[in-house]
Design an enzyme around this catalytic site. Structure first.
Site, PDB file in Angstrom:
ATOM      1  N   GLY A 105       0.807  -1.203   0.000  1.00 40.26           N
ATOM      2  CA  GLY A 105       0.000   0.000   0.000  1.00 40.26           C
ATOM      3  C   GLY A 105       0.845   1.260   0.000  1.00 40.26           C
ATOM      4  N   ASP A 130      -8.301  -1.561   1.548  1.00 37.35           N
ATOM      5  CA  ASP A 130      -8.942  -0.265   1.795  1.00 37.35           C
ATOM      6  C   ASP A 130      -9.258   0.499   0.517  1.00 37.35           C
ATOM      7  OD1 ASP A 130      -8.490  -0.875   4.477  1.00 37.35           O
ATOM      8  OD2 ASP A 130      -6.591   0.212   4.532  1.00 37.35           O
ATOM      9  N   HIS A 274     -10.457  -8.513  11.172  1.00 38.17           N
ATOM     10  CA  HIS A 274      -9.542  -9.101  10.201  1.00 38.17           C
ATOM     11  C   HIS A 274     -10.143 -10.203   9.339  1.00 38.17           C
ATOM     12  CE1 HIS A 274      -6.595  -6.869  12.581  1.00 38.17           C
ATOM     13  NE2 HIS A 274      -5.805  -6.965  11.528  1.00 38.17           N
TER      14      HIS A 274
END
Length: 351
Positions: A105, A130, A274
């Site tokens: 990311g 995300d 998670h």
């Protein structure tokens, strides 16, 4: 050509599909040697670097598997100190690496960009559930997370309906509300609360009271980075030494405490956590990850280091890592999906 491959940051469905595609493309198209770096950048930071050979056989049969066969780390940062940086660069030289493919990311891209300035070149592959990487309209892993969150919301709805409750479901996403918005729409949640739009408790309570009189239950989808107007973010804990030390979580429980005195219905909160990261990637994510991995190999073959694979307008392209480093892509207030939510009557807790 000898190229290293590593996965940085949190785990994500589709990582193994990228590793497979990168490796097979580099072997088939370039005759390259591919070296897997274990546990993200920490595998290059140790006195004895942790690596494994990635050949055709070792990456076969892994595209459907969740997680990453190489391991990952969201704490390792070779730029943290001059000693860590020098050891990382020395290990890369000792391994005769001509470059890296880094899968991660915005934090991972920021590290890779910093190392490139010091001579260790990289090509980036965007990874995050995300969906918040600048310049990329869809990161792999996001579709799987949305599917998991949607399933959770729909399961919660049956309990809400049976017991006439207000049920709050918290999704991941950090400071971006993409998972909450898409899962909330897919599951037909009554209220969707996003990090991009501060909510008021009274606006949320009003919708719940209206539904108490008619539908008798309410389902609320809230992103972990959402907050009430004038309030602070709900921080679960901090992880010192991490590139992004703040861990959000628990806003669903905060909202439950705020709502319960205002409603007749019982209010319950569930944090999905998670489970949104784990398990097999959806077919969409496997295909997208494979496309990204192949395109990353093409960039390496063309010597186009310093770029990250991206998806724009449905087409595979690339953008400079410098544009991605230390940035986040959040939902614009005029985003078509947000406009759709408003216009079909989904409450965003605004007023």
């Amino acid at each position: 050509m000898r190229i290293g491959v590593l996965t940085g940051g949190g785990d994500c469905p589709g990582l193994n599909a990228v590793i497979r595609a990168v490796t097979k493309s580099l072997i088939r198209q370039c005759g390259a040697e591919v070296v897997g770096i274990e546990d993200g950048f920490s595998g290059l930071m140790d006195a004895n670097p942790r690596t494994r050979v990635l050949d055709w056989r070792s990456v076969s049969g892994i595209a459907h598997r969740g997680g990453t066969i190489l391991g990952t780390s969201n704490k390792a940062n070779p730029l943290r100190s001059p000693a860590d940086t020098e050891r990382t660069l020395a290990n890369a030289r000792a391994l005769a690496l001509e470059g890296l493919v880094v899968i991660g990311g915005d934090g991972t891209m920021s590290i890779a960009h910093g190392l490139a300035d010091l001579g260790l070149r990289s090509v980036g592959v965007p990874k995050t559930i995300d969906n918040d990487i600048v310049g990329c309209e869809r990161s792999f892993g996001f579709d799987t997370a949305v599917a998991t969150a949607t399933d959770g919301l729909m399961r919660i709805e049956t309990t809400a309906m049976s017991h006439s409750r207000v049920m709050i479901v918290e999704t991941m996403g950090r400071h971006a509300g993409w998972i909450a918005l898409e899962a909330g729409l897919a599951a037909a949640a009554d209220i969707v609360l996003l990090p991009e739009i501060d909510y008021t408790v009274e606006a949320v309570a009003r919708v719940c009271r209206e539904r108490e009189a008619h539908q008798r239950y309410t389902v609320i989808c809230i992103g972990e980075g959402a907050k009430a107007r004038g309030a602070d973010l709900t921080v679960q804990h901090r992880v010192e030494g991490s590139f992004d030390p703040v861990r959000l979580g628990g806003v669903a429980h905060v909202l439950r405490e705020q709502l319960q005195p205002l409603l007749k219905s019982e209010v319950r909160a569930t944090v999905l956590g998670h489970v949104q990261r784990g398990g097999q990637p959806t077919p969409f994510d496997r295909v997208l990850a494979t496309r990204y991995g192949h395109h990353a190999a093409q960039l390496v073959a063309a010597g186009r280091f310093g770029e990250m694979v991206t998806l724009q307008g449905g087409d595979l392209r690339s953008v400079p890592m410098a544009r991605v480093a230390n940035q986040q892509r959040t939902i614009a207030l005029d985003d078509p999906l947000l406009v759709t939510a408003r216009e079909i009557g989904v409450s965003l807790g605004e007023h």
